[in-house]
Design an enzyme around this catalytic site. Structure first.
Site, short mmCIF file in Angstrom:
data_model
loop_
_atom_site.label_atom_id
_atom_site.label_comp_id
_atom_site.label_asym_id
_atom_site.label_seq_id
_atom_site.Cartn_x
_atom_site.Cartn_y
_atom_site.Cartn_z
N SER A 171 -45.25 22.55 11.72
CA SER A 171 -44.02 22.37 12.49
C SER A 171 -43.11 23.57 12.31
O SER A 171 -42.89 24.05 11.20
CB SER A 171 -43.31 21.10 11.98
OG SER A 171 -42.08 20.93 12.65
N CYS B 262 -37.49 12.35 6.86
CA CYS B 262 -37.35 13.70 7.44
C CYS B 262 -35.98 14.27 7.15
O CYS B 262 -34.97 13.61 7.39
CB CYS B 262 -37.45 13.66 8.96
SG CYS B 262 -39.00 13.20 9.60
N CYS C 260 -30.01 19.28 8.92
CA CYS C 260 -31.09 19.23 7.93
C CYS C 260 -30.55 19.51 6.54
O CYS C 260 -29.83 20.48 6.32
CB CYS C 260 -32.15 20.27 8.30
SG CYS C 260 -33.49 20.34 7.11
N GLY D 96 -38.64 24.07 4.19
CA GLY D 96 -38.95 25.45 4.55
C GLY D 96 -39.48 25.64 5.95
O GLY D 96 -39.80 24.68 6.66
N GLU D 97 -39.55 26.89 6.36
CA GLU D 97 -40.06 27.26 7.68
C GLU D 97 -41.44 27.89 7.49
O GLU D 97 -41.55 29.04 7.05
CB GLU D 97 -39.08 28.23 8.36
CG GLU D 97 -39.59 28.86 9.64
CD GLU D 97 -40.19 27.88 10.64
OE1 GLU D 97 -39.54 26.86 10.96
OE2 GLU D 97 -41.32 28.12 11.09
N CYS E 148 -46.69 15.19 3.81
CA CYS E 148 -45.74 16.17 4.32
C CYS E 148 -45.51 17.19 3.21
O CYS E 148 -45.03 16.83 2.13
CB CYS E 148 -44.47 15.39 4.66
SG CYS E 148 -43.15 16.36 5.31
N GLU F 213 -40.55 19.52 -2.77
CA GLU F 213 -40.93 18.13 -2.57
C GLU F 213 -42.09 17.98 -1.59
O GLU F 213 -42.23 18.75 -0.65
CB GLU F 213 -39.72 17.36 -2.05
CG GLU F 213 -38.68 17.19 -3.13
CD GLU F 213 -37.53 16.27 -2.73
OE1 GLU F 213 -37.13 15.46 -3.55
OE2 GLU F 213 -37.06 16.37 -1.60
N1 SAH Z 1 -38.83 24.25 9.45
C1 SAH Z 1 -39.80 23.41 10.09
C2 SAH Z 1 -40.34 22.29 9.22
C3 SAH Z 1 -39.35 21.49 8.39
S1 SAH Z 1 -38.35 20.26 9.14
C4 SAH Z 1 -39.22 22.85 11.36
O1 SAH Z 1 -38.05 23.04 11.61
O2 SAH Z 1 -39.96 22.25 12.13
C5 SAH Z 1 -39.38 18.93 9.59
C6 SAH Z 1 -38.75 18.07 10.69
O3 SAH Z 1 -37.70 17.23 10.18
C7 SAH Z 1 -38.13 18.93 11.77
O4 SAH Z 1 -38.42 18.42 13.04
C8 SAH Z 1 -36.66 18.75 11.48
O5 SAH Z 1 -35.91 19.07 12.60
C9 SAH Z 1 -36.60 17.30 11.06
N2 SAH Z 1 -35.35 16.96 10.37
C10 SAH Z 1 -34.62 17.74 9.56
N3 SAH Z 1 -33.54 17.08 9.10
C11 SAH Z 1 -33.57 15.84 9.61
C12 SAH Z 1 -32.74 14.69 9.48
N4 SAH Z 1 -31.67 14.69 8.69
N5 SAH Z 1 -33.10 13.57 10.15
C13 SAH Z 1 -34.21 13.57 10.90
N6 SAH Z 1 -35.03 14.61 11.06
C14 SAH Z 1 -34.73 15.74 10.43
#
Ligand code: SAH
Length: 390
Positions: A219, A361, A139, A187-188, A125, A110
């Site tokens: 990120s 997010c 997450c 993903g990371e 994003c 996505e």
């Molecule tokens: N793996 C990377 C990028 C993906 S997550 C990282 O961890 O930064 C992108 C952002 O969304 C991260 O800050 C993550 O912590 C946040 N995120 C993930 N799940 C979420 C949720 N349910 N509500 C709000 N933010 C969330």
């Protein structure tokens, strides 16, 4: 004599001609060399094709007037400029848009366009992997096994799909609606750094999509040993998913903290190439009710960030089906933000966007599933049987 077809070697069966859209220049050059062009010609043609593709948004070879007719015909026989198939596209009431791209059968990821981010036009994003290995407890993507890393071309294709929808070809420098790229999808990114770096090179190429490197943010959940390399190779802005101010809680919320604890992570952040007051590190902090949202934790956060040129993004938790947390109350988030603001940090509270289309997010989770080797073999067998002449 019997011949055995080793199907295990070909899980991705041919799906028609290869697309050159969004392909990194060195890869494109290699494709042209494989066609028989010498190195010099391949390099020149690769630049031309990539300009047609990523600057003009071309979807065919016929318009490429600076390339001879014969070569254009040969290119059209071997390749396309197609984008990945769009399995789903949704537009929210607030203008947020979400795409689910099908990169290959069973490999779907996505991307989300968020208009009006800050003073700029809007941010896309993007996903760097389908699924994730990290298992952050709040997450949604973390509940899905890693399917695979996306290629650089597949990452760039997400930007091209968004620009198709926004009507942003050719690349102009004025009034763009898509100005920023954030690697905050599925993903990371630092577990797929080679492809992320090559995609950033393509996205930032001044002869192509032409987005400035300072408008690209990567990120990470905290892959500390990769930060230096990220900075050196991409010059991108850094964002850290922090979410907790002590190791005990962070070990639970962001389990990679058990491998790289806060001390190790902050050493790497302080050494991030090029960071300074004009290039601040963004810290993301998801507000989880009763978990990490007390005034004492806001003060701990301020202490932890001392000496780091930082911005803080407070993200209201976005729930997903079966998620084990609730979002902090609005007053709690405001009280937390107030403490951080008082300490001199800009700390915008990220208003959730695109909630009606589950584009906020952490809500991204495709239906792609990691296939077992047995499933792959069965599919390959079925496809080989269906293929003409098999
Ligand atoms: N793996 C990377 C990028 C993906 S997550 C990282 O961890 O930064 C992108 C952002 O969304 C991260 O800050 C993550 O912590 C946040 N995120 C993930 N799940 C979420 C949720 N349910 N509500 C709000 N933010 C969330």
């Amino acid at each position: 004599m019997t011949t055995t077809l080793d199907l295990s070697q070909r899980p991705n069966l041919p799906q028609g001609p290869k697309s050159l859209a969004g392909m990194p220049l060195p890869v494109l050059k290699a494709e042209l060399e494989a066609m028989g062009l010498d190195a010099k010609k391949a390099s020149m043609r690769a630049k031309q094709i990539s300009r047609w593709s990523q600057y003009f948004g071309a979807t065919g070879f016929e318009d490429m007037t600076d390339i001879g007719k014969d070569l254009r015909a040969e290119l059209a026989q071997r390749f396309t400029l197609a984008r990945p198939e769009i399995a789903d596209h949704q537009v929210s009431k607030d203008g947020t848009q979400k795409w689910l791209a099908r990169f290959a059968p069973g490999v779907e990821g996505e991307s989300v366009y968020i208009p009006g981010v800050g003073m700029s036009g809007g941010a896309l994003c993007v996903s760097s992997q389908v699924g994730c290995t990290l298992n952050c407890t709040f997450c949604h993507t973390g509940t899905q096994a890693l399917v695979r890393n996306l290629t650089a071309q597949e990452i760039t294709a997400q930007v091209m799909i968004a620009r198709d929808a926004l009507g942003e070809w050719p690349s102009s420098t004025e009034d763009r609606r898509l100005t920023n790229i954030v690697f905050m999808g599925m993903g990371e990114p630092l577990y797929n750094l080679d492809n992320v770096a090559a995609a950033i090179d393509t996205i930032c190429d001044g002869d192509g999509i032409s987005i400035g490197r300072r408008r690209v943010t990567v990120s990470t959940a905290g892959v500390a040993p990769k930060l230096q390399e990220l900075g050196e190779r991409t010059n991108a802005m850094l964002a850290i998913s922090l979410h907790a101010t002590n190791d005990d809680l962070r070990n639970e919320l962001v389990p990679i903290n058990r491998k790289y604890d806060l001390k190790t992570l902050f050493e790497a952040i302080r050494a991030y190439p090029g960071s300074g007051n004009s290039r601040r590190v963004t810290f993301e902090y998801v507000m989880l009710k009763g978990i990490n949202d007390t005034p004492a934790e806001a003060r701990d956060l301020v202490r932890l960030l001392r000496g780091v040129p930082a911005k803080i993004n407070l993200i209201p938790f976005n729930p997903w089906p079966g998620s084990p947390y609730e979002c902090s109350d609005w007053e709690t988030i405001e009280a937390f933000a107030e403490i951080v603001n008082q300490a001199g940090y800009a700390s915008p509270i990220r208003t959730p966007r695109g909630r009606d289309i589950a584009a906020a997010c952490g809500q991204l989770r495709s239906d792609s599933v990691k296939k077992s080797a047995a499933e792959k073999r069965r599919e390959a067998l079925a496809a080989a049987e269906a293929a003409p002449g098999a």
